[in-house]
Design an enzyme around this catalytic site. Sequence first.
Site, mmCIF file in Angstrom:
data_model
loop_
_atom_site.group_PDB
_atom_site.id
_atom_site.type_symbol
_atom_site.label_atom_id
_atom_site.label_comp_id
_atom_site.label_asym_id
_atom_site.label_seq_id
_atom_site.Cartn_x
_atom_site.Cartn_y
_atom_site.Cartn_z
ATOM 1 N N ASP A 1 0.864 -1.235 -0.107
ATOM 2 C CA ASP A 1 -0.043 -0.041 0.021
ATOM 3 C C ASP A 1 0.754 1.286 -0.048
ATOM 4 O OD1 ASP A 1 -2.868 0.905 0.542
ATOM 5 O OD2 ASP A 1 -1.898 1.952 2.102
ATOM 6 N N HIS B 1 -10.146 -1.804 -5.766
ATOM 7 C CA HIS B 1 -11.202 -1.371 -4.869
ATOM 8 C C HIS B 1 -11.184 0.331 -4.635
ATOM 9 C CE1 HIS B 1 -7.312 -1.332 -2.803
ATOM 10 N NE2 HIS B 1 -8.091 -0.666 -1.928
ATOM 11 N N ASP B 2 -10.285 1.132 -5.089
ATOM 12 C CA ASP B 2 -10.458 2.391 -5.132
ATOM 13 C C ASP B 2 -11.043 3.061 -6.474
ATOM 14 O OD1 ASP B 2 -9.090 2.317 -2.558
ATOM 15 O OD2 ASP B 2 -7.100 2.454 -3.523
HETATM 16 C C1 NOJ Z 1 -4.452 3.117 -0.998
HETATM 17 C C2 NOJ Z 1 -5.603 1.988 -0.711
HETATM 18 O O1 NOJ Z 1 -5.690 1.122 -1.992
HETATM 19 C C3 NOJ Z 1 -6.744 2.597 -0.251
HETATM 20 O O2 NOJ Z 1 -8.044 2.040 -0.167
HETATM 21 C C4 NOJ Z 1 -6.541 3.189 1.167
HETATM 22 O O3 NOJ Z 1 -7.575 4.002 1.587
HETATM 23 C C5 NOJ Z 1 -5.275 3.951 1.067
HETATM 24 N N1 NOJ Z 1 -4.138 3.235 0.384
HETATM 25 C C6 NOJ Z 1 -4.678 4.410 2.493
HETATM 26 O O4 NOJ Z 1 -4.347 2.850 3.140
#
Ligand code: NOJ
Length: 528
Positions: A185, A309-310
């Site tokens: 991450d 997922h983002d």
């Molecule tokens: C990237 C992750 O993919 C996301 O879902 C998360 O909110 C942020 N990093 C913080 O960990």
Amino acid sequence: MADWWKKSTVYQIYPRSFMDSNGDGIGDIRGIIQKLDYLHELGVDILWLSPVYDSPNDDNGYDIRDYYKIMNEFGTMADFDELLEKVHARDMKLVMDLVVNHTSDEHAWFKDHPNFYIWRDQPTNWRSFFGGSTWQYQKERNQYYLHLFSKKQPDLNWENPELRNAVYEMMRWWLDKGVDGFRMDVINMISKNPDMKDAPNGDGSSQFMNGPNVHTYLKEMNKHVLSQYNIVTVGESPGTTPKEARDYTAAQNQELNMIFTFEHMDLDQASGEKWDLKPLDLIDLKENLEKWQHGLHNEGWNSLYWNNHDQPRIVSRFGDDQDWRVESAKMLATCLHFMQGTPYIYQGEELGMTNVRFDLIEDYQDIETVNMYQEKREAGVSHDDIMTKIYAKGRDNARTPMQWSAEPNGGFTTGTPWLKVNPNYKDINALQHKDSDSIYQYYKKLIGLRKNMDIITHGDFELLHREDPDVFAYTRTWNDEKLTVYCNFSSQPKSVTLPEGKILIGNYAPNNSKGLLQPYEAIVYYKQ
Ligand code: NOJ
């Protein structure tokens, strides 16, 4: 084979939304176990699990309270061990999410090892990714701690060797258990410029993205941990250019195997803010992906993705989720999967799952969305205008539960789902996966071709028809072989001169389209 991950396809599971086995409305590890045959049949090689560690869920598990414990809602360590064994029994691999730029503020370290975190007497003007300042005041120390994400996600201090060793020890613990790698991450944010200063518009990213010591730390991590195991690593790296990506991924640098670029995901925004919507210009997308294909060819390795997922669902974003959903989902898959790199499929992408539109902000769960809504409302933006942004870009688009069947809640849960199911589950669900014409079967073919054709792994990339605003076409060449890929990104037929060769795969019945690309048609020719 060395570099086995170059021929692999990864499938990302967002456990909270994948399959609920116990009716509490939250996906869990036993739910994943139930669906392993579905994944195995698809042919994917690697499963990447979004975080399953103990967490208070301020950011759905990306705020870790205990790296050595499984989140109660997801099950137990025994469930995890069983999952790992069953994944391996099917000749698949399991990759964990590694979140070590920050922890939860409820992690024991935050209390017991404050020097594992970053403190300053004075805040800078930086804005957090989730709104508000990146600094939170703490009374006991009369200081501020840094949090690039929510205030419940304090950033770790990688300058501290003790912290680094604690992280490496934890990584070894999971690898010794048998996991096959890590998705890291925001790993390019672990090294902050020690001299943190105010930044124009509160955007401090140049002081923490690809920071001064990031390569030193990754080389150290590689030496002490990664190189000791036969694993795969992918680093999430927003704000990274192909040159920087080469530094991270060139084999001789001994850091990571690949990174996730964000550049192609930022092309449909008008400014640095993701909510500032702008239609995609296909020429920008082509040029950008060409740059990455060339930039890492023989000098690093690409990851290939449309979804995670983002990100919003790709069929709703770059395709047409109404009139041409099946065609455009397959077309987008074709366009991506014939490029050089390791492709990633995000759960539901293989079904052509779409974005969702809830009327009420209360139906949204994501901290980023909810905070943004509040900030914009306070700034006077209308509900409708904000919802338009959320419909296009909100992260909950990707997080609505998997649509397994036409049963209530798409068969995801017998209880009340933590986030509402997309109401289109009766029409779009995994019951279709056996149909020979389904999107799932199409992905299965693409995955199979990659395994069997070295040209997909190694071939040179050349962009064709650079100026065409609707057609994305390219060749791959390798020894005497050639692949030519044509993708129509529009709902209009396009006349083009198609090449010689046999048709390898396409999303329309063969031969009905000589010289004419149908709406959202994809067609791939192979010549030896
Ligand atoms: C990237 C992750 O993919 C996301 O879902 C998360 O909110 C942020 N990093 C913080 O960990």
